[in-house]
Design a protein around this motif. Structure first.
Motif, PDB file in Angstrom:
ATOM      1  N   HIS A  60     -13.459  25.385  77.142  1.00 13.20           N
ATOM      2  CA  HIS A  60     -14.444  26.069  77.996  1.00 13.20           C
ATOM      3  C   HIS A  60     -15.819  25.456  77.737  1.00 13.20           C
ATOM      4  O   HIS A  60     -16.170  25.169  76.584  1.00 13.20           O
ATOM      5  CB  HIS A  60     -14.556  27.547  77.621  1.00 13.20           C
ATOM      6  N   TYR A  86      -7.852  31.879  70.024  1.00 12.16           N
ATOM      7  CA  TYR A  86      -9.297  31.721  69.843  1.00 12.16           C
ATOM      8  C   TYR A  86      -9.702  32.456  68.565  1.00 12.16           C
ATOM      9  O   TYR A  86      -9.079  33.465  68.199  1.00 12.16           O
ATOM     10  CB  TYR A  86     -10.050  32.335  71.039  1.00 12.16           C
ATOM     11  N   ARG A 136      -1.708  29.895  80.247  1.00 13.48           N
ATOM     12  CA  ARG A 136      -2.790  29.094  80.794  1.00 13.48           C
ATOM     13  C   ARG A 136      -2.570  27.641  80.374  1.00 13.48           C
ATOM     14  O   ARG A 136      -2.116  27.369  79.253  1.00 13.48           O
ATOM     15  CB  ARG A 136      -4.150  29.540  80.218  1.00 13.48           C
ATOM     16  N   HIS A 176      -7.075  23.887  77.755  1.00 15.81           N
ATOM     17  CA  HIS A 176      -8.435  23.611  78.249  1.00 15.81           C
ATOM     18  C   HIS A 176      -9.482  23.893  77.183  1.00 15.81           C
ATOM     19  O   HIS A 176      -9.244  24.677  76.255  1.00 15.81           O
ATOM     20  CB  HIS A 176      -8.754  24.492  79.470  1.00 15.81           C
ATOM     21  N   TYR A 184      -1.714  28.449  76.174  1.00 16.66           N
ATOM     22  CA  TYR A 184      -1.541  29.717  75.449  1.00 16.66           C
ATOM     23  C   TYR A 184      -1.312  30.862  76.436  1.00 16.66           C
ATOM     24  O   TYR A 184      -1.742  30.786  77.586  1.00 16.66           O
ATOM     25  CB  TYR A 184      -2.777  30.014  74.579  1.00 16.66           C
TER      26      TYR A 184
END
Ligand code: BEZ
Ligand code: FE
Length: 279
Positions: free
Chosen positions: A220, A159, A215, A218, A194
């Motif tokens: 968010h 991120y 994870r 996805h 990730y």
């Protein structure tokens, strides 16, 4: 004085909390003590193990700073965050989009972006993708002006908030609004699986228990609209690895979507959101 049994000690601690003026705090603390004591008795915790536990919690606290919340990672990887979500939302109105965990990488005040605009400010080779759909109430009526606050990782797995020296701060973040017919649309890159940050005590615990830190891929989404109960959720890529072993137990079947090429060959992820009325 007679030596005290474990049961008597537990009862005495619980009694000592009887005078807690706030009834909810009293209920929570007395239950916590009962369960904590029962756990220690059940596993016959040793002096060394108790000290190891204290050292682990100390290290977990010491790992926390403004952008790193190791205690939430601990809660996430023990399934507690998802349990809190289930306790509070499993009985929500049928037809409403299911929520899932917030995670630690949400940054408020993302830039407002126009319908169809791109969130990509840093090109590291991600697969170009269009995400589109409609925001409705649970009866399927479109909601105009709903706010969709989106954040996701880059092709490199990180991120923007994790890479302040590499990615622009607002890369792959954006606030979009639904149109009069409830539709929304934006351009992005396909999110990637990730690992959660695993260089701290929680990562060590994952390794010690032979668990992976990954994870499933996805996006968010926080969806909200005046007069409706907002929801914090994800859209998972149906082709992602780790859908059945997400390390923070955040995957829900209703949130999994395919990323498929449209007639123009562009990859599209279609996801509708339904909100329940605030009443
Ligand atoms: C996330 O999805 O961003 C996330 C959730 C829990 C722990 C780490 C990351
Ligand atoms: Fe995430």
């Amino acid at each position: 004085m007679e030596p005290m049994s474990a049961e008597q000690l537990t009862a005495e601690v619980v009694d000592r909390l009887d005078g807690t003026p706030n009834p909810r705090l009293r209920e929570v603390m007395q239950s916590l003590v009962r369960h904590l004591h029962a756990f220690a008795v059940e596993v016959s915790i040793t002096d060394e193990e108790w000290m190891q536990g204290i050292a682990f919690l100390t290290a977990t606290g010491q790992k926390c700073d403004d952008v790193r919340q190791e205690f939430i990672l601990l809660s996430d990887t023990l399934g507690l965050s998802s349990l809190v979500d289930l306790i509070n939302h499993a009985g929500d109105v049928p037809g409403a989009t299911e929520p899932t965990i917030l995670g630690p990488f949400y940054v408020p005040n993302s830039p407002e972006r126009a319908f169809g605009a791109s969130m990509v400010e840093f090109d590291d080779g991600g697969e170009q993708t269009i995400v589109r759909g409609t925001v409705t109430d649970v009866a399927g009526n479109p909601i105009a002006g709903a706010m969709l606050d989106i954040w996701q990782n880059s092709a490199n797995g990180f991120y923007a908030v994790q890479q302040p020296d590499v990615q622009p701060a607002t890369n792959l973040r954006g606030i979009f609004r639904s149109q009069a017919d409830g539709t929304y649309e934006f351009r992005t890159v396909r999110p990637q699986p990730y690992p959660i940050p695993d260089d701290g005590p929680v990562g060590q615990l994952l390794r010690d228990t032979n668990r992976h830190p990954f994870r499933a891929a996805h996006l968010h989404v926080k969806v909200s609209a005046p007069g409706f109960v907002g929801t914090t959720t994800h859209v998972f890529d149906a082709e992602s690895a780790y859908l059945d072993s997400d390390t923070v137990f955040g995957v829900k079947g209703s949130l999994i979507r395919s990323f498929l090429p449209d007639a123009d060959g562009e990859l599209v992820c279609a996801m509708d959101f339904a909100l329940r009325a605030d009443s």
